[in-house]
Design a protein around this motif. Structure first.
Motif, PDB file in Angstrom:
ATOM      1  N   ARG A   1       2.435   2.855  -2.031  1.00 25.70           N
ATOM      2  CA  ARG A   1       1.925   2.693  -1.014  1.00 25.70           C
ATOM      3  C   ARG A   1       1.169   1.433  -1.000  1.00 25.70           C
ATOM      4  O   ARG A   1       0.114   1.610  -1.672  1.00 25.70           O
ATOM      5  CB  ARG A   1       1.085   3.898  -0.236  1.00 25.70           C
TER       6      ARG A   1
ATOM      7  N   LEU B   1       4.764   2.728   4.040  1.00 21.67           N
ATOM      8  CA  LEU B   1       4.353   2.186   2.863  1.00 21.67           C
ATOM      9  C   LEU B   1       3.589   0.844   2.850  1.00 21.67           C
ATOM     10  O   LEU B   1       2.860   0.397   1.999  1.00 21.67           O
ATOM     11  CB  LEU B   1       5.518   2.003   1.963  1.00 21.67           C
TER      12      LEU B   1
ATOM     13  N   ALA C   1      -1.931   0.074   4.051  1.00 27.22           N
ATOM     14  CA  ALA C   1      -0.778   0.478   4.681  1.00 27.22           C
ATOM     15  C   ALA C   1      -0.991   1.162   6.047  1.00 27.22           C
ATOM     16  O   ALA C   1      -0.351   1.299   6.998  1.00 27.22           O
ATOM     17  CB  ALA C   1       0.182   1.456   3.881  1.00 27.22           C
TER      18      ALA C   1
END
Lengths: 285, 182
Positions: free
Chosen positions: B164, B123, B168
């Motif tokens: 997210r 994430l 990421a």
């Protein structure tokens, strides 16, 4: 001067009230901040515990972002702050491991970190003489009668060469701010002892022992509350161990209270140990 | 303590000095580190003893110590060492070695780090709920901190759903590179 603001993961979750109160206090005292766009987790304890490369490359990506955006970074979480400072210090010292991590993150992100911007902690920025004088002038509700133990924990002062902006064994910045806000900081000996930090989930009983001792010692010194500058310390001190429970503030919440800032109800209602009875008793509710 | 001269007696101290970047040989056992260590009371070995094991090349003893997993990285030992040895970086290096040999002495601590970093890899940022659930599965301790978690959720301190972070993908590539360089 405008700062980049690096909240870190905790200030978006468990330490939300630290985020809200920090932004509010900085704003009132005329320090402009803008959240660092695209920031990532600094890796915290888990990175340096398992991979030296991650412990350097993850903070460096954030520093490179700050450099690209042309701003020094304010990092209220002591763990993030120390991670950013340690990575920058290793690079500045020319350590091979840091040079490798910087080169790799640069290759992946396309953004270099050359050391042109620095990570700083709000406690440092707010406790310089001019800022303390500004705070004193802006105080509207002095925290009269609030006996509070300033707790620094580990990573604001250690490792000293990379992280400390004052005497690492006898820091005073938080006491200066709390006094300026009208509170009465107590003298005690556990100001830079560890709360157990990242062991909270894996060895909660151990962390409970450390936190109980900190609270008991703060109480023994006459404190009715603790003041912290780290979301891990604050959460552990509120939730771990059985002895000596007492309200645990972020120092920015206390400054915000003295400044009579709006929205503080949404800070205090997030606490696991409600500070409201204490504040009402002192007429500060 | 009987010291059996072996290959590890020579190679192990050098490997730890290299991986940790710390001049372990300089330690003269003044014990200032252990006097200040917040976990001294709880660990099987104190930090000056861990350093001594490294000096003596006693690899098995050093890598199987619980103490290296209980170190919080508070750096009190580093701040007070007269020989500029950072004990926390020594324990960092020893943990990595213990992981490489697949023998972490504190499984719950190892599981926590693994769970924490997996969330960051996926994430870009920490995700407490996911990390806690994953760690519970790994340690098969489903009830620990249940009440605390609910109280934190009620106060808006835990985000239920993951998101997210922008960037990421870059973070995931940093993790991938970390594995390649290991």
């Amino acid at each position: 001067m405008k700062y980049g603001y690096y909240p870190g993961c905790s200030l978006h979750s468990t330490g939300r009230e630290y985020d809200l109160s920090t932004r509010a206090v900085l704003g009132r005292l005329g320090l402009e901040v803008e959240e660092l766009k695209g920031w990532n987790c600094c890796g915290a304890t888990s990175a340096h515990s398992t991979s030296d490369f991650l412990a350097l490359a993850l903070p460096m990506r954030n520093l490179a972002l700050a450099e690209a955006q042309g701003r020094d970074l304010l990092a209220p979480c002591a763990a993030c702050y120390s991670g950013l400072r340690q990575a920058a210090a290793a690079l500045e010292a020319g350590e091979g491991r840091a040079l490798v991590a910087e080169e790799e993150q640069r290759r992946i992100t396309g953004r270099p970190f050359t050391g042109r911007v620095r990570a700083r902690h709000p406690l440092e920025v707010l406790s310089v003489p001019d800022a303390v004088a500004g705070l004193k002038r802006a105080v509207r509700r002095p925290l009269k009668g609030l006996k509070v133990a300033a707790y620094y924990g580990c990573l604001l002062v250690r490792p000293p060469r990379a992280a400390a902006f004052e005497d690492p064994e006898q820091p005073r910045s938080m006491e200066r701010l709390l006094s300026a806000a009208g509170a009465e900081p107590v003298e005690w000996s556990y100001r830079t002892d560890c709360c157990g930090a990242g062991l909270a989930f894996s060895r909660p009983a151990l962390v409970g022992e450390l936190c109980s001792r900190l609270r008991v010692e703060a109480r023994r010194a006459g404190a009715e509350a603790l003041s912290t500058a780290c979301p891990l310390c604050q959460t552990n001190l509120e939730s771990r161990g059985a002895e000596g429970r007492l309200p645990v503030f972020y120092f920015t919440e206390l400054l915000g209270l003295a400044l009579d800032l709006g929205g503080r109800g949404s800070w205090f209602r997030r606490h696991l140990v409600s500070p409201r009875p204490l504040l009402s008793r002192l007429g500060l509710g | 303590m009987a010291v059996n001269p072996s290959a590890a007696a020579v190679t192990f101290p050098r490997a730890v000095e290299r991986d940790s970047g710390q001049p372990v040989a300089r330690c003269y056992q003044c014990q200032k580190c252990s006097a200040g260590c917040p976990l001294s009371f709880a660990a099987d070995l104190k930090i000056h003893q861990v350093v001594r094991l490294v000096q003596l090349g006693l690899k098995d003893e050093a890598l199987s110590a619980r103490a290296i997993w209980l170190c919080t990285g508070c750096k009190t030992c580093q701040a007070r060492c007269p020989n500029e040895i950072d004990g926390a970086r020594v324990t960092d290096a020893l943990r990595v070695m213990a992981l490489r040999e697949r023998r972490p002495a504190e499984k719950a601590v190892k599981d926590f780090h693994f769970s924490f970093l997996l969330m960051v890899e996926l994430l870009g940022r920490a995700y407490e709920v996911g990390l806690i659930l994953l760690q519970k599965l790994l340690t098969r301790n489903l009830t620990q901190d249940l009440g605390l978690g609910l109280r934190m959720m009620a106060r808006g301190k835990l985000r239920l759903l993951p998101s997210r972070a922008p960037g990421a993908r870059e973070v995931a590539r940093i993790f991938q590179r970390a594995r390649e360089l290991q």
